[in-house]
Design an enzyme around this catalytic site. Structure first.
Site, PDB file in Angstrom:
ATOM      1  CB  VAL A 181     -74.425  40.655  53.755  1.00 37.58           C
ATOM      2  CG1 VAL A 181     -74.001  41.267  52.433  1.00 37.58           C
ATOM      3  CG2 VAL A 181     -73.212  40.368  54.635  1.00 37.58           C
ATOM      4  CB  CYS A 182     -78.180  44.807  52.147  1.00 38.04           C
ATOM      5  SG  CYS A 182     -79.516  45.205  51.008  1.00 38.04           S
ATOM      6  CB  VAL A 183     -80.346  40.020  49.579  1.00 37.52           C
ATOM      7  CG1 VAL A 183     -81.693  40.733  49.625  1.00 37.52           C
ATOM      8  CG2 VAL A 183     -80.299  39.086  48.378  1.00 37.52           C
ATOM      9  CB  ALA A 207     -75.089  41.090  48.525  1.00 41.28           C
TER      10      ALA A 207
END
Lengths: 118, 118, 98
Positions: free
Chosen positions: A76-78, A81
């Site tokens: 999941v892309c920080v 996110a």
């Protein structure tokens, strides 16, 4: 073959997450390696832990968690996110939050990268 | 090392793809890949001079475009037909671009290892 | 290159743009709402037929069935499943036209 996947849309509103899941399932069944599934843009909500769809509907977060348990790297892309209020404690097991550098690595390592979105 | 092309097709501001797509380029610049970007369909408006998003409260990105080159994305292509169809000329763009016809765009796409649509 | 399109041609120009830049013989795969364009007798038939002149055109069976279009496609469009989709990706670098 090493195949990478990027998803750009969240669950239910769009078919993207469903098509990506079916694609990954079929690729694994054929013996391919999934280099990583990268959740970008609204796709970060595909792994929301508190998702509770009606019982007769598919559980999108659980699907990704189950693939993660089988060893598929669900990233999941920080940055995406953070924008959308997703935190490590809010994502399902067997998935992880990391940076866009992971997507870059997927693009370098994988022989194919397929994008699913809207 | 991979040849990666960002295929921008969405209009700016109406959706986040143009902006989050640009964020990907900025991160990818830190890695050893060959980067290029093409702007076609409504994404040609993403390059337009004079964008002022202050009244929207959205952080604009037109001021970020000139740094793409410093981040390793040296080739910026614009699809001629998309540009002309929307009444835009090369002078309208905030950065220098290489305008290409459909066949040229198709050929460059074919030369890439990875195509990331935004 | 494999061109994957997921938008209805009645709503968005993705298929048109794809056909315009796709090199001859490059396969085009219609998924999700893009399969609506493959229905026989619709206004998009001309576009799909023009694509068929230069490209193999595939459409995903799950999306066709879900939309009640099974057995009613423009002749020449090949119906495939997810496993065939994976094979196409194995054979060609993909580009998704969203």
């Amino acid at each position: 073959m090493k195949i990478g996947v990027m998803i750009q849309e969240g669950p239910y509103n769009h078919e993207a997450s469903d098509t990506a899941y079916k694609f990954v399932e079929a690729a694994l069944a054929k013996g391919h390696t999934i280099q990583g599934v990268f959740m970008y843009d609204d796709a970060v909500t595909n792994v929301a832990k508190h998702m509770e769809p009606p019982q007769d509907d598919r559980h999108i977060a659980r699907r990704w968690s189950e693939l993660g348990a089988k060893g598929v790297d669900i990233v999941v892309c920080v940055a995406a996110a953070k924008r959308r209020g997703m935190k490590p404690e809010l994502i399902v097991d067997n998935t992880r939050i990391s940076g866009l550098g992971q997507l870059s690595e997927i693009c370098t390592e994988a022989e194919r990268v397929v994008t699913f979105g809207d | 090392m991979a040849k990666i092309m960002f295929v921008n097709r969405n209009a700016p501001h109406g959706t986040i793809y143009a902006w989050e797509g640009l964020e990907v380029v900025l991160i990818f610049g830190a890695y050893e890949n060959e980067l290029a970007a093409v702007y076609m369909d409504d994404a040609v408006f993403s390059l337009k001079k004079g964008q002022d998003t202050s009244a929207l409260g959205i952080k604009g990105f037109v001021q970020t475009l000139p740094v793409l080159e410093d981040y390793g994305c040296e080739k910026i292509y614009v699809d001629k037909e998309s540009m002309e169809k929307r009444g835009l000329k090369t002078d309208d763009f905030a950065i220098p671009v290489e305008v290409m016809d459909s066949a040229g765009i198709g050929k460059i796409m074919e030369e890439q290892d990875v195509l990331l649509p935004f | 290159m494999l061109h994957i399109v997921n938008k209805s041609p009645y709503m968005k120009s993705s298929l048109e743009s794809c056909i315009r830049v796709a090199q001859k013989d490059a396969p085009i795969l219609l998924i999700e709402d893009a399969v609506l364009g493959a229905a026989a007798g619709g206004g998009a038939e001309t576009l799909v037929k023009s694509a068929l002149k230069d490209h193999p055109v595939y459409a995903l069976s799950a999306d066709i069935s879900a939309r009640g279009l099974a057995g009613n496609l423009t002749p020449g469009v090949k119906v495939i499943d997810y496993a065939d989709f994976v094979d196409l990706v194995e054979q060609h670098k993909p580009m998704t036209w969203l």
